[in-house]
Write a protein that holds these residues in place. Structure first.
Motif, PDB file in Angstrom:
ATOM      1  N   LEU A 122       0.821  -1.207   0.000  1.00  0.00           N
ATOM      2  CA  LEU A 122       0.000   0.000   0.000  1.00  0.00           C
ATOM      3  C   LEU A 122       0.857   1.260   0.000  1.00  0.00           C
ATOM      4  CD1 LEU A 122      -2.872  -0.957   2.467  1.00  0.00           C
ATOM      5  CD2 LEU A 122      -3.068  -0.519   0.024  1.00  0.00           C
ATOM      6  N   GLN A 123       1.947   1.248   0.769  1.00  0.00           N
ATOM      7  CA  GLN A 123       2.838   2.399   0.793  1.00  0.00           C
ATOM      8  C   GLN A 123       3.478   2.630  -0.573  1.00  0.00           C
ATOM      9  OE1 GLN A 123       5.534   1.518   3.993  1.00  0.00           O
ATOM     10  NE2 GLN A 123       4.309   2.632   5.497  1.00  0.00           N
ATOM     11  N   LYS A 124       3.895   1.558  -1.231  1.00  0.00           N
ATOM     12  CA  LYS A 124       4.494   1.694  -2.565  1.00  0.00           C
ATOM     13  C   LYS A 124       3.482   2.235  -3.564  1.00  0.00           C
ATOM     14  CE  LYS A 124       8.103  -1.781  -2.276  1.00  0.00           C
ATOM     15  NZ  LYS A 124       8.604  -3.064  -2.799  1.00  0.00           N
ATOM     16  N   GLU A 125       2.238   1.777  -3.475  1.00  0.00           N
ATOM     17  CA  GLU A 125       1.203   2.269  -4.372  1.00  0.00           C
ATOM     18  C   GLU A 125       0.959   3.751  -4.150  1.00  0.00           C
ATOM     19  OE1 GLU A 125      -2.229  -0.161  -3.807  1.00  0.00           O
ATOM     20  OE2 GLU A 125      -1.354  -1.875  -4.861  1.00  0.00           O
ATOM     21  N   ARG A 126       1.000   4.195  -2.908  1.00  0.00           N
ATOM     22  CA  ARG A 126       0.813   5.603  -2.615  1.00  0.00           C
ATOM     23  C   ARG A 126       1.972   6.433  -3.143  1.00  0.00           C
ATOM     24  NH1 ARG A 126       0.250   5.536   3.238  1.00  0.00           N
ATOM     25  NH2 ARG A 126      -0.822   3.577   3.269  1.00  0.00           N
ATOM     26  N   ILE A 127       3.180   5.904  -3.038  1.00  0.00           N
ATOM     27  CA  ILE A 127       4.351   6.641  -3.490  1.00  0.00           C
ATOM     28  C   ILE A 127       4.333   6.799  -5.002  1.00  0.00           C
ATOM     29  CG2 ILE A 127       6.864   6.528  -3.726  1.00  0.00           C
ATOM     30  CD1 ILE A 127       6.915   5.195  -0.953  1.00  0.00           C
ATOM     31  N   PHE A 128       4.066   5.719  -5.723  1.00  0.00           N
ATOM     32  CA  PHE A 128       4.153   5.746  -7.170  1.00  0.00           C
ATOM     33  C   PHE A 128       2.807   5.933  -7.859  1.00  0.00           C
ATOM     34  CE2 PHE A 128       7.848   3.215  -5.809  1.00  0.00           C
ATOM     35  CZ  PHE A 128       8.827   4.061  -6.279  1.00  0.00           C
TER      36      PHE A 128
ATOM     37  N   ASP B 239      -1.357  13.873 -11.557  1.00  0.00           N
ATOM     38  CA  ASP B 239      -0.042  13.820 -12.171  1.00  0.00           C
ATOM     39  C   ASP B 239      -0.095  13.010 -13.451  1.00  0.00           C
ATOM     40  OD1 ASP B 239       1.103  15.278 -10.151  1.00  0.00           O
ATOM     41  OD2 ASP B 239       1.824  13.538  -9.040  1.00  0.00           O
ATOM     42  N   LEU B 240       0.732  13.379 -14.394  1.00  0.00           N
ATOM     43  CA  LEU B 240       0.815  12.653 -15.664  1.00  0.00           C
ATOM     44  C   LEU B 240       1.711  11.431 -15.493  1.00  0.00           C
ATOM     45  CD1 LEU B 240       0.259  12.477 -18.708  1.00  0.00           C
ATOM     46  CD2 LEU B 240       2.220  13.978 -19.062  1.00  0.00           C
ATOM     47  N   HIS B 241       1.184  10.257 -15.826  1.00  0.00           N
ATOM     48  CA  HIS B 241       1.936   9.009 -15.714  1.00  0.00           C
ATOM     49  C   HIS B 241       2.133   8.372 -17.075  1.00  0.00           C
ATOM     50  CE1 HIS B 241       2.565   8.283 -11.416  1.00  0.00           C
ATOM     51  NE2 HIS B 241       1.581   9.151 -11.291  1.00  0.00           N
ATOM     52  N   ALA B 242       3.057   7.434 -17.126  1.00  0.00           N
ATOM     53  CA  ALA B 242       3.500   6.825 -18.381  1.00  0.00           C
ATOM     54  C   ALA B 242       2.364   6.186 -19.175  1.00  0.00           C
ATOM     55  CB  ALA B 242       4.597   5.800 -18.109  1.00  0.00           C
ATOM     56  N   MET B 243       1.351   5.712 -18.518  1.00  0.00           N
ATOM     57  CA  MET B 243       0.258   5.055 -19.238  1.00  0.00           C
ATOM     58  C   MET B 243      -0.491   6.020 -20.159  1.00  0.00           C
ATOM     59  SD  MET B 243      -2.479   4.541 -16.126  1.00  0.00           S
ATOM     60  CE  MET B 243      -3.884   4.125 -17.101  1.00  0.00           C
TER      61      MET B 243
ATOM     62  N   ASP C  46       9.681  13.898 -16.544  1.00  0.00           N
ATOM     63  CA  ASP C  46      10.174  14.682 -15.408  1.00  0.00           C
ATOM     64  C   ASP C  46       9.209  14.680 -14.229  1.00  0.00           C
ATOM     65  OD1 ASP C  46      12.538  15.351 -16.580  1.00  0.00           O
ATOM     66  OD2 ASP C  46      11.907  17.348 -17.225  1.00  0.00           O
ATOM     67  N   ARG C  47       8.010  14.192 -14.431  1.00  0.00           N
ATOM     68  CA  ARG C  47       6.985  14.092 -13.396  1.00  0.00           C
ATOM     69  C   ARG C  47       6.548  15.452 -12.852  1.00  0.00           C
ATOM     70  NH1 ARG C  47       6.053   9.698  -9.980  1.00  0.00           N
ATOM     71  NH2 ARG C  47       5.798   8.063 -11.432  1.00  0.00           N
ATOM     72  N   VAL C  48       6.545  16.464 -13.702  1.00  0.00           N
ATOM     73  CA  VAL C  48       6.045  17.767 -13.275  1.00  0.00           C
ATOM     74  C   VAL C  48       4.799  18.171 -14.055  1.00  0.00           C
ATOM     75  CG1 VAL C  48       8.256  18.640 -12.441  1.00  0.00           C
ATOM     76  CG2 VAL C  48       7.641  18.984 -14.815  1.00  0.00           C
ATOM     77  N   SER C  49       4.376  17.355 -15.007  1.00  0.00           N
ATOM     78  CA  SER C  49       3.210  17.652 -15.827  1.00  0.00           C
ATOM     79  C   SER C  49       1.945  17.096 -15.175  1.00  0.00           C
ATOM     80  CB  SER C  49       3.382  17.041 -17.216  1.00  0.00           C
ATOM     81  OG  SER C  49       4.527  17.567 -17.839  1.00  0.00           O
ATOM     82  N   ILE C  50       0.813  17.689 -15.539  1.00  0.00           N
ATOM     83  CA  ILE C  50      -0.468  17.220 -15.001  1.00  0.00           C
ATOM     84  C   ILE C  50      -1.422  16.931 -16.155  1.00  0.00           C
ATOM     85  CG2 ILE C  50      -0.257  18.352 -12.771  1.00  0.00           C
ATOM     86  CD1 ILE C  50      -2.045  20.579 -13.798  1.00  0.00           C
TER      87      ILE C  50
ATOM     88  N   ILE D  90       1.745  20.191 -20.020  1.00  0.00           N
ATOM     89  CA  ILE D  90       3.101  19.634 -20.016  1.00  0.00           C
ATOM     90  C   ILE D  90       4.043  20.732 -19.550  1.00  0.00           C
ATOM     91  CG2 ILE D  90       4.930  18.606 -21.408  1.00  0.00           C
ATOM     92  CD1 ILE D  90       2.724  17.531 -23.238  1.00  0.00           C
ATOM     93  N   LEU D  91       4.592  20.524 -18.392  1.00  0.00           N
ATOM     94  CA  LEU D  91       5.463  21.510 -17.771  1.00  0.00           C
ATOM     95  C   LEU D  91       6.910  21.052 -17.850  1.00  0.00           C
ATOM     96  CD1 LEU D  91       3.266  22.063 -14.621  1.00  0.00           C
ATOM     97  CD2 LEU D  91       3.409  23.556 -16.602  1.00  0.00           C
ATOM     98  N   LYS D  92       7.814  21.998 -17.797  1.00  0.00           N
ATOM     99  CA  LYS D  92       9.236  21.672 -17.821  1.00  0.00           C
ATOM    100  C   LYS D  92       9.909  22.396 -16.677  1.00  0.00           C
ATOM    101  CE  LYS D  92      13.343  21.702 -20.624  1.00  0.00           C
ATOM    102  NZ  LYS D  92      13.940  21.979 -21.908  1.00  0.00           N
ATOM    103  N   ALA D  93      10.651  21.645 -15.882  1.00  0.00           N
ATOM    104  CA  ALA D  93      11.411  22.247 -14.793  1.00  0.00           C
ATOM    105  C   ALA D  93      12.657  22.901 -15.386  1.00  0.00           C
ATOM    106  CB  ALA D  93      11.799  21.187 -13.767  1.00  0.00           C
ATOM    107  N   VAL D  94      12.851  24.163 -15.093  1.00  0.00           N
ATOM    108  CA  VAL D  94      14.014  24.876 -15.590  1.00  0.00           C
ATOM    109  C   VAL D  94      14.996  25.003 -14.430  1.00  0.00           C
ATOM    110  CG1 VAL D  94      14.856  27.018 -16.625  1.00  0.00           C
ATOM    111  CG2 VAL D  94      12.608  26.135 -17.235  1.00  0.00           C
TER     112      VAL D  94
END
Length: 153
Positions: free
Chosen positions: A28-34, A50-54, A99-103, A118-122
């Motif tokens: 459950l903790q791993k599912e919450r993290i990822f 959050d935007l994920h690979a799927m 980068d995991r900053v997009s939503i 799609i956001l980009k961390a600068v």
């Protein structure tokens, strides 16, 4: 059966159940993290998360269908006709999305994409003299649009 054997058997069952509980907690903790962080649920059935690979591939299809075909620069350069340029552009988008900053906005009723940001961390190091304005790209049209270095023609 002896009493000692039954006691040992009960202890083994208890230990296995405790171990199973511990594994369930970790899972459950791993599912919450990822798992996707849901930022907001709107009243009309839209979930912002959050935007994920799927969602990368369906989002690339939506961008190609609705953004690239309507964008003046892409339309005037006939960007979609150059497969290398399209592939290079999609690779850059995927790299940015990882980068995991997009939503993304998901329609909960159909589980379809309603929108994305799609956001980009600068980073500060992006402004260094050595790395400023160097961007490798493949495809002549994409290179002309972005002003990067052509890998091959």
């Amino acid at each position: 059966m002896s009493r000692k054997y039954r006691q040992e058997e009960e202890k083994a069952k208890q230990l296995s159940s405790e171990l199973q509980e511990e594994e369930d907690k970790l899972k459950l903790q791993k599912e919450r993290i990822f798992g996707p962080i849901v930022w907001k649920r709107l009243a009309y059935g839209i979930r912002i998360q959050d935007l994920h690979a799927m969602y990368f591939e369906p989002l690339l299809d939506i961008i190609e269908e609705h953004y690239v075909t309507e964008n003046v620069v892409f339309r005037n350069t006939r960007f979609l006709e150059d497969d290398k340029s399209v592939k290079s552009y999609n690779e850059k988008l995927i790299h940015t999305m990882k980068d995991r900053v997009s939503i993304i906005a998901i329609d909960e009723e159909n589980d379809e994409i309603a929108g994305a940001l799609i956001l980009k961390a600068v980073k500060k190091c992006d402004y260094g003299r050595v790395f400023s304005r160097v961007m490798l790209s493949d495809g002549v049209i994409y290179q002309s649009v972005k002003g990067g270095v052509v890998l091959s023609q």
